[in-house]
Design a protein around this motif. Sequence first.
Motif, PDB file in Angstrom:
ATOM      1  N   TYR A 142       0.811  -1.088   0.195  1.00  0.00           N
ATOM      2  CA  TYR A 142      -0.080  -0.067   0.196  1.00  0.00           C
ATOM      3  C   TYR A 142       0.737   1.224   0.307  1.00  0.00           C
ATOM      4  CZ  TYR A 142      -4.267   2.741   1.075  1.00  0.00           C
ATOM      5  OH  TYR A 142      -5.303   3.542   0.962  1.00  0.00           O
ATOM      6  N   LEU A 172      -7.587   3.142  -3.308  1.00  0.00           N
ATOM      7  CA  LEU A 172      -6.815   3.196  -2.288  1.00  0.00           C
ATOM      8  C   LEU A 172      -7.743   3.418  -1.009  1.00  0.00           C
ATOM      9  CD1 LEU A 172      -3.893   5.474  -3.175  1.00  0.00           C
ATOM     10  CD2 LEU A 172      -4.004   2.812  -2.892  1.00  0.00           C
ATOM     11  N   ASP A 173      -9.170   3.319  -1.135  1.00  0.00           N
ATOM     12  CA  ASP A 173     -10.200   3.527  -0.043  1.00  0.00           C
ATOM     13  C   ASP A 173     -10.026   4.853   0.252  1.00  0.00           C
ATOM     14  OD1 ASP A 173     -10.659   0.825  -0.223  1.00  0.00           O
ATOM     15  OD2 ASP A 173      -9.366   0.050   1.144  1.00  0.00           O
ATOM     16  N   LEU A 174      -9.858   5.686  -0.371  1.00  0.00           N
ATOM     17  CA  LEU A 174     -10.021   7.229   0.034  1.00  0.00           C
ATOM     18  C   LEU A 174     -10.990   7.892  -0.819  1.00  0.00           C
ATOM     19  CD1 LEU A 174      -6.319   8.652  -0.004  1.00  0.00           C
ATOM     20  CD2 LEU A 174      -7.872   8.197   1.941  1.00  0.00           C
ATOM     21  N   VAL A 226      -2.722   9.298   4.202  1.00  0.00           N
ATOM     22  CA  VAL A 226      -3.360   8.394   3.539  1.00  0.00           C
ATOM     23  C   VAL A 226      -3.540   7.076   4.483  1.00  0.00           C
ATOM     24  CG1 VAL A 226      -3.463   6.792   1.341  1.00  0.00           C
ATOM     25  CG2 VAL A 226      -2.651   8.988   1.043  1.00  0.00           C
ATOM     26  N   LYS A 285      -7.294   6.140   5.113  1.00  0.00           N
ATOM     27  CA  LYS A 285      -8.162   5.279   4.295  1.00  0.00           C
ATOM     28  C   LYS A 285      -9.236   4.583   4.932  1.00  0.00           C
ATOM     29  CE  LYS A 285      -4.959   1.463   5.076  1.00  0.00           C
ATOM     30  NZ  LYS A 285      -5.921   0.322   4.908  1.00  0.00           N
TER      31      LYS A 285
END
Length: 289
Positions: free
Chosen positions: A187, A227-229, A258, A262
């Motif tokens: 990641y 990236l789950d943002l 981040v 996230k």
Amino acid sequence: MSFANYIMAGIQTGELSGVGVGRMLRLSRICSLMRLSRVMRQLPSLRIILMSILDSMASLAWCFLFIGFFMYVFAVFIVYGVSDHLRQSTLVDDAARQVFVTWWGGIARSMITLVMTITGGCDWSQVLHPLREVSVLYEPFFLFYIFLMCFGVLNVVVGAFVATTQQIASNDPEAAAKYAAWQTESYIHRIRGFFVQADVDHTGTLSWAEFRKQLSKPKVRAYFQALDLDVSQAHELFGLLDVDGSGWITAEEFVDGVLRLKGQARSIDVNKIVYMCERMFDRLPNMLE
């Protein structure tokens, strides 16, 4: 001197008896098992494989009975048709009769043939050829057996073993920690790669203009979502990443921010907010005075 030479020398000199040799051999086996246990602790992959095999024994036994039942049913139908064909037909010569006996000469022989056809022990077209002489219906019947076993039952068995292995790996502390570390490292590598691409002027920092320009690209927005943002509010996101409020985001701030932002809110984040609110409410009367 090795352990084996020591025993041979003791036997020749009479210092060791047969009972003593047996005890020493048992002791050496115990020591070997202890060394094996230490090796297994140092090799988590080997430990997971061995534990998966041991935990899958019960499932393996049920799968064996299930597959054996299917093969028995198919073998009964085939043997019944073959025996009836050999009994009623007068045109079967000795060579053809021997072929039938070789592949389908009884329930046990037929089950072994069925096992060989799905495990590569023989070419199943070779054992299907004599069945065509019995009846044309045996060809689609045999093809249905091949399709059912290869694409249905065996895949279910493999899936059961894979599920058991995944469950054991998730319950293993060392394997779970290793997988989590690998995920975090991968990641971070992706985050740093995006930062390098977004830093157009190569200053090692991101300004609001650079950040907004990158988020205006659909590909970059999709990348952030991967990236789950949540990038629906870009300016607020930039403010959260800019911890020191300098108007510039460094690589360390970007990576840490981040990783912190996230995904969904975690329990520790919610409890932290509750704790800060409680402290604020406790100080509020003093501030009003």
